[in-house]
Design a protein around this motif. Structure first.
Motif, mmCIF file in Angstrom:
data_model
loop_
_atom_site.group_PDB
_atom_site.id
_atom_site.type_symbol
_atom_site.label_atom_id
_atom_site.label_comp_id
_atom_site.label_asym_id
_atom_site.label_seq_id
_atom_site.Cartn_x
_atom_site.Cartn_y
_atom_site.Cartn_z
ATOM 1 N N THR A 185 -4.914 6.781 1.983
ATOM 2 C CA THR A 185 -5.250 5.395 2.914
ATOM 3 C C THR A 185 -4.287 4.419 2.472
ATOM 4 O O THR A 185 -3.700 4.330 1.602
ATOM 5 C CB THR A 185 -6.872 5.517 2.525
ATOM 6 O OG1 THR A 185 -6.843 4.592 0.936
ATOM 7 C CG2 THR A 185 -7.721 6.512 2.451
ATOM 8 N N THR A 186 -4.557 3.333 3.558
ATOM 9 C CA THR A 186 -3.925 2.065 3.467
ATOM 10 C C THR A 186 -4.131 1.465 2.133
ATOM 11 O O THR A 186 -3.375 0.930 1.361
ATOM 12 C CB THR A 186 -4.387 1.321 4.485
ATOM 13 O OG1 THR A 186 -4.023 1.932 5.720
ATOM 14 C CG2 THR A 186 -3.610 -0.138 4.243
ATOM 15 N N GLU A 187 -5.420 1.417 1.539
ATOM 16 C CA GLU A 187 -5.834 0.915 0.188
ATOM 17 C C GLU A 187 -5.363 1.645 -0.799
ATOM 18 O O GLU A 187 -4.681 1.166 -1.797
ATOM 19 C CB GLU A 187 -7.347 0.866 0.155
ATOM 20 C CG GLU A 187 -7.809 0.100 -1.208
ATOM 21 C CD GLU A 187 -9.402 -0.073 -1.271
ATOM 22 O OE1 GLU A 187 -9.786 -0.475 -2.370
ATOM 23 O OE2 GLU A 187 -9.984 0.622 -0.224
ATOM 24 N N GLU A 188 -5.176 3.023 -0.829
ATOM 25 C CA GLU A 188 -4.521 3.830 -1.859
ATOM 26 C C GLU A 188 -3.072 3.657 -1.955
ATOM 27 O O GLU A 188 -2.676 3.394 -3.016
ATOM 28 C CB GLU A 188 -4.858 5.259 -1.652
ATOM 29 C CG GLU A 188 -6.343 5.727 -1.943
ATOM 30 C CD GLU A 188 -6.316 7.341 -1.632
ATOM 31 O OE1 GLU A 188 -7.350 7.844 -2.167
ATOM 32 O OE2 GLU A 188 -5.672 7.815 -0.465
ATOM 33 N N SER A 229 1.130 9.934 4.762
ATOM 34 C CA SER A 229 0.018 9.919 5.581
ATOM 35 C C SER A 229 -1.381 10.457 4.542
ATOM 36 O O SER A 229 -2.311 10.694 4.780
ATOM 37 C CB SER A 229 0.208 11.116 6.569
ATOM 38 O OG SER A 229 0.399 12.322 6.048
#
Length: 213
Positions: free
Chosen positions: A187-190, A184
């Motif tokens: 981020t989704t991109e990271e 968590s």
């Protein structure tokens, strides 16, 4: 330190911080493995302990510690008798070996087998068996502190070797809640970039569709 210089970016720094002790530079694994016939995940565990840093001087020091630890603690099968003697002479001794556990029902007792140490009747606290179920499912590589008690009898037989501390090197159990908590932080991109990088590819400049493949 030989080899090309690795330039770390913000994602590398973040992953090293969030997954402290679990992020390993593969180029360092190759450097150590040149002179050691050791499972890769054992090397990665030690590198995670001693080389999880950006500081080149600290990495050099860490590599020396990894090599010293392997030389002193990793049990090679042809040195089993020597290491058993070291445990006896020193009273306590720390090793790295594969640990398997079985239940001997006629004694109502769990026994550990240390594979390279070449001993199948090593006392092990039951809390480790309950905590790390993979010990019963083929075994795990671990750091083990052994103690030698010469007068210990079990079922009329002297069994002097005791496991006093066991620290798994392989993933002996999986804490999903802990994994989710750490995930968590990204981020989704990271997270996608981290996954791509973890398999040896560089995500910079990749389109999202390509990353998904």
């Amino acid at each position: 330190m030989s080899g090309e210089t690795i330039v770390k970016d913000a994602l590398d720094a973040k992953s090293t911080d969030v997954f402290a002790g679990r992020v390993v530079r593969k180029d360092l694994v190759r450097q150590v493995k040149v002179g050691a016939n050791v499972p890769v995940y054992v090397l990665e565990f030690l590198l995670g302990q001693y080389c999880a840093t950006d500081d080149l001087v600290a990495i050099e020091t860490g590599l020396r510690l990894v090599n010293a630890t392997l030389a002193e603690q990793f049990v090679r099968p042809d040195e089993a008798n020597k290491v058993q003697a070291l445990v006896k002479e020193r009273g306590r001794y720390r090793i790295i070996d594969k640990v398997k556990v079985r239940l001997l029902e006629t004694q109502d007792k769990y026994w550990a087998e240390l594979v390279n140490f070449n001993h199948r009747f090593v006392h092990i606290p039951e809390r480790y068996v309950r905590q790390y179920e993979r010990l019963l499912e083929g075994g795990v590589w671990a750091e083990v502190e052994l103690e030698y008690i010469p007068d210990e009898h079990t079922a009329g037989v002297i069994r002097p070797f005791f496991i006093r501390e066991l620290k798994p090197i392989q993933l002996a159990s999986f804490d999903l809640d802990d994994y989710r908590r750490r995930r968590s932080e990204f981020t989704t991109e990271e997270w996608m970039d981290l996954l791509v990088r973890s398999v040896g590819l560089e995500p910079t400049g990749m389109e999202w569709r390509l990353k998904m493949h």
